[in-house]
Design a protein around this motif. Structure first.
Motif, PDB file in Angstrom:
ATOM      1  N   GLU A  98       0.828  -1.201   0.000  1.00  0.00           N
ATOM      2  CA  GLU A  98       0.000   0.000   0.000  1.00  0.00           C
ATOM      3  C   GLU A  98       0.860   1.247   0.000  1.00  0.00           C
ATOM      4  O   GLU A  98       1.984   1.244   0.507  1.00  0.00           O
ATOM      5  CB  GLU A  98      -0.902   0.011   1.230  1.00  0.00           C
ATOM      6  N   ARG A 158      -0.419   6.373   3.750  1.00  0.00           N
ATOM      7  CA  ARG A 158      -1.554   7.286   3.820  1.00  0.00           C
ATOM      8  C   ARG A 158      -1.093   8.721   4.069  1.00  0.00           C
ATOM      9  O   ARG A 158      -1.639   9.669   3.538  1.00  0.00           O
ATOM     10  CB  ARG A 158      -2.502   6.850   4.936  1.00  0.00           C
ATOM     11  N   THR A 200       0.698  -1.906   8.401  1.00  0.00           N
ATOM     12  CA  THR A 200       0.909  -1.349   7.073  1.00  0.00           C
ATOM     13  C   THR A 200       1.910  -2.192   6.290  1.00  0.00           C
ATOM     14  O   THR A 200       2.848  -2.755   6.868  1.00  0.00           O
ATOM     15  CB  THR A 200       1.403   0.109   7.140  1.00  0.00           C
TER      16      THR A 200
END
Length: 337
Positions: free
Chosen positions: A54, A57, A245
């Motif tokens: 990912e 963020r 994460t």
């Protein structure tokens, strides 16, 4: 200073990778792009950057990310230059310096470190951990500096080859299964000499939400040398919400530069390092039992009953061999989503 990686960094039986080309600190042993691995027994992981990794963020400003990257390169280069000097320092002080250097590497990359558990024992020790990122290497060296496994091909790499050899790494010829017993014997000799040997028994990096099984061969060296096995559990979280994460993961066709930039660009990364109870020598009837106990201790998704079984295995390690076997019924083999 910091030992060189051994699956790019790890394990006794490194893995092939789909696509990509080998590079410094690659997370797995890759076949050239478009070709299948030459040996079916080499471990692999299904994790890929596109499917598993990912984006952070919270992203820090580009100037700060650049500053982190430059600082990281400076810290690593300074340690490399000082290797000949530090090698002459008494062992206890040298280990302290290595720990400080490795913690500085991780912190310079913008990652905070939370360490829990007891300090690992001194003397010969097999240090094993789950494998997610290139950050795993300095994190483990900060726990207990040791000699890591590296593929033999690294010796021919410019700069990295000399650095790896000077770090005291143990080399493995990954494409020669017949050489495995000799590698196990060398590891056992190193352990008998009182050194720590650091291995990632999965033989490949995984994204952190899934993981691989621990390969058993390296645990035979611990049995032969009659030394303890120290599991270490690694996990990466976000500081803002505490969620796991995959941003630091270094998997598949990821390049080192891409992975490093993703880390230094992220905001609020936390590396969790947990040191479970050591698995004492003489406690396992065979390498399969020992590998399973270490695998369970490093798996944050293991069931409470399975953890209790592992803890019980540790406490009764002096009982007859029949009482020390660990049931594998709760073990779940994960796959990447």
């Amino acid at each position: 200073m910091m030992s060189a990686p051994s699956t790019g960094h790890t394990g006794l039986v490194p893995r092939p990778r789909r696509g990509g080309v080998p590079g410094l600190l690659r997370p797995a042993w890759a076949a050239p792009a478009g070709r299948e691995p030459a040996s079916a027994w080499l471990p692999s992981a299904p994790c890929t950057p596109g499917a598993c990794v990912e984006s952070a963020r919270a992203v820090t400003a580009v100037p700060r990310a650049v500053l982190r990257l430059v600082s990281l390169l400076v810290v690593v280069a300074a340690g490399v230059v000082l290797i000949p000097v530090v090698a002459r320092v008494p062992a206890a002080r040298r280990d302290r310096l290595v720990r400080v250097w490795c913690r500085t590497i991780v912190r310079t990359a913008g990652v905070r470190v939370r360490t829990t558990g007891a300090a690992p024992p001194t003397g010969g020790l097999l240090l094993v951990a789950n494998h997610i990122s290139w950050l795993d290497i300095p994190l483990l060296a900060a726990v207990r500096p040791g000699r890591m496994l590296a593929k033999a091909e690294i010796r021919r790499w410019p700069v990295a080859g000399a650095l790896t050899a000077s770090s005291g790494a143990l080399f493995i010829e990954r494409d020669r299964l017949r050489a495995l017993p000799a590698t196990v014997a060398r590891i056992a000799d190193t352990l008998r000499g009182g050194a720590a040997v650091v291995v990632f028994p999965e033989g490949s990096t995984w994204c952190g939400r899934a993981r691989g099984r621990f390969r058993r061969a390296v645990f035979q060296a611990a049995l032969d040398a009659d030394v303890a096995v120290q599991p270490v559990r690694l996990r990466y979280r976000r500081r803002d919400g505490g969620a796991v994460t995959t941003a630091p993961a270094f998997v598949g066709s990821d390049s080192l530069l891409t992975s490093v930039w993703r880390v230094v660009s992220a905001r609020g990364l936390v590396a969790e390092v947990h040191v479970p109870p050591v698995l004492p020598p003489g406690g396992a009837p065979d390498r399969r039992t020992l590998a399973l106990a270490a695998e369970t201790a490093t798996d944050h998704r293991a069931t409470a009953d399975h953890r209790a079984a592992t803890d019980h295995w540790v406490t009764v390690h002096h009982r007859p061999a029949g009482a020390r076997r660990l049931c594998a019924r709760d073990t779940v083999k994960s796959r990447c989503p």
